[in-house]
Scaffold this active site. Structure first.
Site, PDB file in Angstrom:
ATOM      1  N   HIS A   1     -20.319   1.975  20.079  1.00 56.65           N
ATOM      2  CA  HIS A   1     -21.648   1.381  20.010  1.00 56.65           C
ATOM      3  C   HIS A   1     -22.709   2.458  20.227  1.00 56.65           C
ATOM      4  O   HIS A   1     -22.620   3.255  21.149  1.00 56.65           O
ATOM      5  CB  HIS A   1     -21.797   0.292  21.075  1.00 56.65           C
ATOM      6  CG  HIS A   1     -23.039  -0.513  20.931  1.00 56.65           C
ATOM      7  ND1 HIS A   1     -23.209  -1.436  19.920  1.00 56.65           N
ATOM      8  CD2 HIS A   1     -24.202  -0.541  21.651  1.00 56.65           C
ATOM      9  CE1 HIS A   1     -24.392  -2.001  20.031  1.00 56.65           C
ATOM     10  NE2 HIS A   1     -25.026  -1.476  21.068  1.00 56.65           N
TER      11      HIS A   1
ATOM     12  N   SER B   1     -28.379  -3.375  17.527  1.00 55.06           N
ATOM     13  CA  SER B   1     -27.801  -3.919  18.750  1.00 55.06           C
ATOM     14  C   SER B   1     -28.437  -5.276  19.062  1.00 55.06           C
ATOM     15  O   SER B   1     -28.392  -6.181  18.229  1.00 55.06           O
ATOM     16  CB  SER B   1     -27.976  -2.912  19.889  1.00 55.06           C
ATOM     17  OG  SER B   1     -27.194  -3.277  21.015  1.00 55.06           O
TER      18      SER B   1
ATOM     19  N   ASP C   1     -16.653  -0.422  18.550  1.00 54.59           N
ATOM     20  CA  ASP C   1     -17.781  -1.179  19.113  1.00 54.59           C
ATOM     21  C   ASP C   1     -17.297  -2.544  19.604  1.00 54.59           C
ATOM     22  O   ASP C   1     -16.522  -3.222  18.919  1.00 54.59           O
ATOM     23  CB  ASP C   1     -18.848  -1.362  18.028  1.00 54.59           C
ATOM     24  CG  ASP C   1     -20.199  -1.793  18.565  1.00 54.59           C
ATOM     25  OD1 ASP C   1     -20.246  -2.696  19.415  1.00 54.59           O
ATOM     26  OD2 ASP C   1     -21.213  -1.236  18.112  1.00 54.59           O
TER      27      ASP C   1
END
Length: 331
Positions: free
Chosen positions: A285, A157, A255
């Site tokens: 995500h 991330s 995502d």
């Protein structure tokens, strides 16, 4: 568009584990406090942890956690791990179980970085923190039992975004060679916040466009999409991707970062960088929080396999008698 029907059913239940985040200037402190109060995940058996403060001239030291398997062979490879959290929350402590798992699976020393969070530490502060940790890792490799010629960087991330920025910084400074950058649904492009044509099927779950705008604004200290943003802060801004280390990149099809990640992989390939890209259908995500789901097991196995090939090239060149490269891991 409601994309609930597109979620992989094996990971859908994990969404209930996540409370909504009050990612506002007023609510960020409470978000961080709640995360700090959560139980710290235990290390896997057979992995030790050491806290080190990396000194820097004229600046605060950078805290790192060093994870080492008890059965580590001499001159092992090393991985610098960078945690996620939208640039505004998270810690290496929350990732200690994951770092320890990678250390065991890779027969490697894993150093996890406690970089300064935004908005208190705006770009390029976080990537410079990570660079200080990487340079220390490289300079003290022998003390750590690590072969300095076999270092990889990895993150998820926002940590994936910092990993990509760190790879650019390491390439440009020419001090620390890297064998791989390992990017797990990385946060690469602030311009996703301002696009006129957002993907209608991404970003409904976990990390939303609203969260993304807050994270980027805090990290950059200015409006996302502004001119003159450094590629070390948002790696997708880099004009030249040549000379970067071999890259592994994975992202879910739901995502918010899907298109920026696929585009980055495409550009890496066109720049002559060996690149492995995986897009997982039905995955939002942070889907790997569903630790027992088949997609999570598959992604972990493929990721470990790629890292092992980069970190243990001699072993990869010598297939085992069972016909595998020794990289399969029961996650």
């Amino acid at each position: 568009m409601d994309t609930t029907h597109l979620i992989d059913p094996d990971i859908a239940g994990a969404l209930a584990l996540l409370p909504p985040l009050d990612l506002t200037p007023e609510g960020l402190g409470a978000v961080r406090a709640a995360m700090a109060a959560a139980p710290t995940p235990p290390l896997p058996d057979g992995v030790s942890e050491e806290e080190v403060f990396v000194p820097r001239e004229g600046k605060e030291p950078v805290r790192v956690l060093v994870h080492r398997p008890a059965s580590l062979a001499p001159d092992a490879p090393g991985v610098l791990w960078i945690h996620g959290g939208g640039y505004v929350f998270g810690s290496p402590d929350a990732d200690r179980a994951l770092s320890g798992t990678y250390a065991l699976a890779l027969d490697a020393v894993v150093v996890s970085v406690d970089y300064g969070l935004s908005p208190e530490n705006v770009a390029p502060g976080p990537v410079e923190d990570c660079y200080a940790a990487l340079r220390w890792f490289h300079e003290h490799a022998a003390d750590l039992g690590v072969d300095r010629s076999r270092l990889a960087i990895a993150g998820a991330s926002a940590g994936g975004g910092l990993t990509a920025g760190l790879a650019l910084l390491a390439r440009d400074r020419g001090e620390v060679p890297l064998v791989m950058q390992f990017l797990v649904y990385p946060m690469l492009d602030d311009r996703t916040v301002t696009t006129d044509d957002p993907n209608p099927v991404t970003g409904q779950f976990v990390w939303t466009p609203t969260y993304n705008e807050f994270g980027w604004r805090a990290h950059l200290g200015t409006d996302p999409g502004s001119a003159g943003i450094s590629p070390y802060a948002a790696a997708a801004r880099a004009e030249d991707l040549s000379g970067l280390p071999p890259t592994f990149l994975e992202v879910g099809a739901l995502d918010l970062f899907l298109e920026e990640d696929v585009e980055y992989a495409r550009r890496l390939v066109r720049a002559g960088v060996p690149t492995e890209l995986h897009v997982y259908p039905g995955a939002f995500h942070g889907y790997q929080m569903a630790v027992d789901a088949p997609v999570t097991r598959t992604s972990f196995q493929l990721g470990v396999s790629a890292l092992r090939r980069a970190l243990h090239p001699a072993a990869a060149e010598t297939p085992r008698q069972d016909g595998t490269d020794g990289a399969t891991v029961d996650g």
